[in-house]
Structure formats: structure tokens, C-alpha cells
Design a protein around this motif. Sequence first.
Motif, PDB file in Angstrom:
ATOM      1  N   ALA A   1       0.944  -1.189  -0.271  1.00 40.43           N
ATOM      2  CA  ALA A   1       0.109   0.242   0.502  1.00 40.43           C
ATOM      3  C   ALA A   1       0.527   0.973   0.030  1.00 40.43           C
ATOM      4  CB  ALA A   1      -1.263  -0.070   1.691  1.00 40.43           C
ATOM      5  N   VAL A   2       2.139   1.583   0.790  1.00 39.12           N
ATOM      6  CA  VAL A   2       2.972   2.758   1.189  1.00 39.12           C
ATOM      7  C   VAL A   2       3.907   2.365  -0.284  1.00 39.12           C
ATOM      8  CG1 VAL A   2       5.143   3.355   1.949  1.00 39.12           C
ATOM      9  CG2 VAL A   2       3.167   2.331   3.762  1.00 39.12           C
TER      10      VAL A   2
ATOM     11  N   SER B   1       1.020   3.760  -2.984  1.00 44.34           N
ATOM     12  CA  SER B   1       0.635   5.280  -3.248  1.00 44.34           C
ATOM     13  C   SER B   1       2.165   6.110  -3.347  1.00 44.34           C
ATOM     14  CB  SER B   1       0.493   5.781  -1.415  1.00 44.34           C
ATOM     15  OG  SER B   1       2.003   5.431  -0.814  1.00 44.34           O
TER      16      SER B   1
ATOM     17  N   LEU C   1      -6.180  14.039  -2.034  1.00 43.60           N
ATOM     18  CA  LEU C   1      -6.811  12.259  -1.148  1.00 43.60           C
ATOM     19  C   LEU C   1      -5.206  11.190  -1.384  1.00 43.60           C
ATOM     20  CD1 LEU C   1      -9.055  11.400   0.064  1.00 43.60           C
ATOM     21  CD2 LEU C   1      -9.809  10.634  -1.749  1.00 43.60           C
ATOM     22  N   PRO C   2      -4.609  11.731  -2.280  1.00 41.11           N
ATOM     23  CA  PRO C   2      -3.596  11.088  -2.109  1.00 41.11           C
ATOM     24  C   PRO C   2      -2.171  11.470  -1.023  1.00 41.11           C
ATOM     25  CG  PRO C   2      -4.000  11.002  -4.596  1.00 41.11           C
ATOM     26  CD  PRO C   2      -4.567  11.377  -3.459  1.00 41.11           C
ATOM     27  N   LEU C   3      -2.881  13.072  -1.212  1.00 42.95           N
ATOM     28  CA  LEU C   3      -1.536  13.501  -0.129  1.00 42.95           C
ATOM     29  C   LEU C   3      -1.907  13.106   1.686  1.00 42.95           C
ATOM     30  CD1 LEU C   3      -1.216  17.001  -2.143  1.00 42.95           C
ATOM     31  CD2 LEU C   3      -0.289  14.166  -2.292  1.00 42.95           C
ATOM     32  N   LEU C   4      -2.795  13.030   1.696  1.00 42.11           N
ATOM     33  CA  LEU C   4      -3.348  12.785   2.961  1.00 42.11           C
ATOM     34  C   LEU C   4      -2.191  11.480   3.919  1.00 42.11           C
ATOM     35  CD1 LEU C   4      -7.314  12.837   3.453  1.00 42.11           C
ATOM     36  CD2 LEU C   4      -5.664  14.600   3.786  1.00 42.11           C
ATOM     37  N   LEU C   5      -2.071  10.864   2.824  1.00 41.92           N
ATOM     38  CA  LEU C   5      -1.139   9.557   3.319  1.00 41.92           C
ATOM     39  C   LEU C   5       0.082   9.863   3.791  1.00 41.92           C
ATOM     40  CD1 LEU C   5      -2.311   6.733   1.765  1.00 41.92           C
ATOM     41  CD2 LEU C   5      -2.842   7.508   3.877  1.00 41.92           C
ATOM     42  N   THR C   6       0.713  11.690   3.445  1.00 40.62           N
ATOM     43  CA  THR C   6       1.913  11.770   3.217  1.00 40.62           C
ATOM     44  C   THR C   6       1.791  12.833   4.835  1.00 40.62           C
ATOM     45  OG1 THR C   6       1.528  14.106   2.253  1.00 40.62           O
ATOM     46  CG2 THR C   6       2.350  12.172   0.769  1.00 40.62           C
ATOM     47  N   SER C   7       3.430  13.657   4.392  1.00 39.10           N
ATOM     48  CA  SER C   7       3.608  14.096   6.482  1.00 39.10           C
ATOM     49  C   SER C   7       3.562  15.494   5.773  1.00 39.10           C
ATOM     50  CB  SER C   7       4.757  14.387   7.294  1.00 39.10           C
ATOM     51  OG  SER C   7       5.854  14.359   5.966  1.00 39.10           O
ATOM     52  N   LEU C   8       2.260  16.107   4.261  1.00 35.73           N
ATOM     53  CA  LEU C   8       2.347  17.456   4.318  1.00 35.73           C
ATOM     54  C   LEU C   8       0.855  17.985   5.213  1.00 35.73           C
ATOM     55  CD1 LEU C   8       2.608  16.918   0.175  1.00 35.73           C
ATOM     56  CD2 LEU C   8       4.044  17.852   1.804  1.00 35.73           C
TER      57      LEU C   8
END
Lengths: 223, 407
Positions: A80-81, A84, A108-115
Motif C-alpha cells: 500500500a505504501v 502511494s 486524497l493521496p496526499l493525506l497519506l503524506t506528512s504534508l
Amino acid sequence: MSMVDVQAVRKVYRRDAQEITVLDGIDLQVPEGEFVALMGPSGSGKTTLLNLIAGIDRPSSGKVIVAGTDVAQLSESALAVWRSRNVGFIFQFYNLIPVLSATENVELPLLLTSLGKAERRERALTALKVVGLADRAGHYPRQLSGGQEQRVAIARAIVADPKVLVADEPTGDLDSKSAEEILALLETLNREFKKTIVMVTHDPRAAERAHTQKHLEKGVLKA
Amino acid sequence: MKFLPFVLKHLKRNWVRTTSTVVAMAVCIFLFCTLQTVLREINAQLESANAARLVTRHAVSLVFSLPLSYGARIQAVPGVKSVANTTWFGGSLPAKKEGKAEGDASTTDWSSFFPNMAVDAEPYFAMYPEFQMPPEQYRDFLGDLQGAAIGKKLADKFGWKVGDRFFLESFIPPYRKSTGPFEFVVRAIFDTDTGKYPGTDTNIMFFHFRYLYESTGRRLNAGTYTVAIDDPNKAGSISKAIDGLFENSDAQTHSETEQAFRAGFIAMAGNLALLLNSIGLAVSFTILLVTANTMSMAVRERRTEIAVLKTLGFPSALVMGLILAEALLLGFLGGGVGVFGSQALMWVIMHSPAKDMLAGVGLSTLAIKPAVGLLGMGVALVLGFAAGFVPALNAYRSKITDMLRTV
Ligand SMILES: Nc1ncnc2c1ncn2[C@@H]1O[C@H](COP(=O)(O)OP(=O)(O)O)[C@@H](O)[C@H]1O
Ligand SMILES: [Mg+2]
């Protein structure tokens, strides 16, 4: 070095006692920066192969190495990581999330980053600009045409800056004018942004836009 | 948390479904909190009853009274410490505060109803360490035939102070007199140590049985006898011994611990509570189904969306968490509305004439205790969790490729 390296891949589905071999020994190398069209009749295994390349499915045997990673070796969560960060997926039916605006879908995909929130917004808007929809940022999917929805979906696929884009019949549900725009956009992403693209289609005119065409027939690739 | 807006947007988009689920959940929690509060109040009353005290009443019904001669005979039973005539007067304040009613029954003011008992004061208060009052007030009360000992809550309610006068009139015919209502003088105000004696209600008044007896000029009997005994463990055998004394008389008795007596007295309320509790349980179960249905519909509709999230790299646990969060949020909203609604209902009751009717049966304070409120929220969250768990787990387990395949 190949961006996508598929080696002797077999995919067998078991339905009850019956075994269906969908992919029967596939070898496919896609160099970095390439734009490949994967063609073939319905039911020939195009989507199955694309899903393996995108890392949302695993082969029954053989290797799928994408961007230097042997996809089948990764655990479910590691995969999954990896997805992404490395793959952008474009669906035939856009698959935007209806309760979210265009920007929110792209974000949406950026919610998984630390941004942080502001930076996520900014990047989402940039991606929307690339697909030419900056003026529709606040629109919801139901307020957009099919072509526009697909462009938002493409923005979502590129926002995390993946190396590979996979598209499963991206123009399959569009009229010819919108389809033309989408194909032009994919060409731009390939040429200007150096994205490696694998596109499934059974429309010969769409396939012509790619650099190379591969034909899948009954689970076997033909040149 | 950056995913909260995502969850909220889903609830907002299906607002009809969200609202109806929240309302259903709220009704359930509302019932739960209201019932729990009433039940706890009743239980507190029961627990305040002392096992070292018996109540002897007419074997047939509380409506019938017992001869005054029984007092001395009960006193003679081994193990009995003391006996006090305890008669429920059933008095209420006449509508005209000045008293001197015209002997008309319709002057009764029912809204200010409170328990008032005619007792043998000395033995009675000796049996009830719960009720504490200044010794000089107690002395004055014993010395005044018209004297009344009133509880703190009652004093606060009517603003009565020692020395104040008031009138009471009973609705029970033998306890009425032709010259109008009974006049009382507040001689003592007692309070209780709620830490030591939780559940003891001071919304009550006591006066001298002798006053009632002498004023009516009738040969009145005792409503019940309160009996203090040496050893709570012998309550059973002493009760039998007392009832055995009167086995062959016209007025047979039934003796039981004060606790059992009160339990019997509110058995009807208890049965009602049981009934309501079963209804509550049935409702909760229905709500669980309703919420579970909402959640599984929400998830089924979103098969593709879940597949998309997973394709984008959302970990399965996060996808499951988002769905559970949605279900928990439904529970939280429903629980909040339910607890608030229950508290609001009790506030309204406590600020309406119905308050006094409830006080008459011993429910003088109704408010949601924090424990009940928390329990209500807990139940709502558990219901939400239970409803969301299966769909969330399905989302967790489901394979992207299966969900994306359009059937
Ligand atoms: N999860 C599955 N279980 C069983 N059979 C499957 C599954 N996914 C695909 N297939 C079968 O594999 C074959 C190829 O499917 P697919 O890759 O979707 O073809 P295409 O995209 O070329 O139309 C079809 O016959 C399909 O029924
Ligand atoms: Mg397909």
C-alpha cells in the motif's frame, strides 16, 4: 533499465474446482519514459495484467518488478505504501469520490503524506492546473462532465508524483472529443513530465497515440 | 485529525439517513438514561431501608388498619426492641393557605402533596438515627401536641422555619374532622447525613399520632407498626413470631423487613420498570439493526470508493478506521442528543407541578447522574461500534480487484 519488468507471469483464478488461466507466461519490459498501449479483446486479461503492474494484485507465479521493486515480495501494508509513492491509477469510470470536491479528490493521496494542510491544497491546485481544471477546483464530481471528471482523476493520479501511470481504458466511457483531450493530456504527461505510462485500450485510435502497442490474446502477449 | 472532514462529509451527504439513524439512536439512549435514573432512585430508596426494622401491617392490605392494642403485644415478643405506630396520614395543604376550610373536600391542593406520617414520636425517632435534629428542637417537638418535625427538603420547599404554622387535610375520611384541617407548628427540622445514609429522603413530615387520635374523636387504629429488633439476622423468625400472635384474631398481620415492605410498596413501580427496561432492550436491539443497516448500506454503496482508497495506498486498517469512525460518530451524536433529551425531560418535570406528585412517592430529585450519562454515551458508542464493525471488517478484508470488478 526497465521501469516495468514482467517476467514469466502466470495468473490463475480458481472458481470452485475449476481453474482459469488468465495470464499464461507473460514477459513485458517497459523502459522508463515509455508510453505503451496494451490492446486485446475483451476478457483477454488486460485489466488483470495492469492490476499486477499497479501492485493491486499478485501473480500466481513469475515476477513483477516495477520501479526497481519486486511487487510480489511486499507485504500487504508495504505494498500500500509502495503504491502511494510509485503508481498513479486511472480508471475507466474515473471513480472520483462523490462527496468530495475536485480539489479534495486530488488531495486524497496526499493525506497519506506528512504534508501540511496548506501544502496539500497547493499541490492539489497545481495538479488541477496541469490538467487544465484550475477553474473547477471547488466543483463536485456531479457538476463535471465525463471528460472533466477523468481529468480530475488524472490530476489525482499524478499529484503524489509517481513514476508510473497505469490507465485502464481511460477513454472507454467518453465521447471522441473528450477522449481526444484525455489522450493529449496523457501524451503531455509522458513527454513533459517523463511519466512512464501503461494504458489498456481496445480503441485502435487511442493506441496509436502510444509509442508501442502490445496485443494480448488469450493470456499471451503478441508483438 | 485530517481524516475527520472526510468522515463528516459522508455523514452530511446522506443527511436524511444520518439524521434518522441519529434520532433512532437518541430515542434509545433517551429511554435508557431516563429509566436508569428512575431505577437508581428507587434502588437508593430500597438500600436506605434498614434490615433491623420491621414493618407490621394488616395481612390483607395496607388499606386496613391494626388495633392500637397490638403495639404492646408486639413489644412483648422476644427480640423486639421497640414499637412505633406509623400511620400514613395522607394530608395535603388546603388550597387556601390560611386554613379554616369550609369543610369542603375540594379545597385540597394536590400539587403540594408530600408524605406525612402520624407516629409515636419517641420510639419512632429512636429507631431512625438517619434523621438528625438539634436536641432542643426535638424536645420542643415532643412537648407540643400540634408539633411537626419536618425534613430539610420540605422546609426548603415551602420556606418553613421553626415556629411557622401550616394546615393539612387528609383525603382519608376517618382522618378528617368537621372543624376543618389540622393545624401544625413546625417544632423541629431534621436532616440526614447523605454520606452515611444515601437514599434517605427528607421530603417528609412527622407528627404525633396522639394529636390525630384526640382531634378526630374517633377510635382510630394504627396504619402500620414499625418494629425495631435486636438482630437483623433474626428478622425472619421475629416476623413469624409477631404474625403468629394474631393468627386467630380478626386482624391478622403481615410482618416483613422495612426493605421488603418498601420493595412491595414500589413493586408496581418495579414491575413497570422491568417492563420499560424490556422495551428499552428491544428498542436498543432495533436501533442496533437500524444502525447496522445504515452502515452496511453506506459501505455497500461505497464498494468502489473503498477500492479506490486502497488503490491510492490507504492502508486497510485506515479504511476500516474511517468506517468505524463514521459509525462511532453516529453513536456519539445519537448518545449526546439522547442524554441531553433525558436531562431536559427531567428538568422540565422537576420544574413542573408533576414534581410534587413524584415527591409524594419518594422521587423528589430526578437528574441524570454523571455515571448514567456516561453509561448512556457508552451504550451509544458500543451500539455504533457494533453496527459498524462488520461492514468495517468487510472493507478491511476485501480485495481491491474484487471490488473493482463491475458486476
Ligand atoms: N477475480 C476473478 N475471479 C475469477 N475470474 C476472474 C477474476 N478477475 C478476472 N477474471 C477473469 O479473467 C479474465 C480476464 O479478465 P480481465 O483481465 O478483466 O480482461 P480484460 O480487461 O481484458 O477484459 C476474464 O475471463 C475474467 O472473467
Ligand atoms: Mg478490462
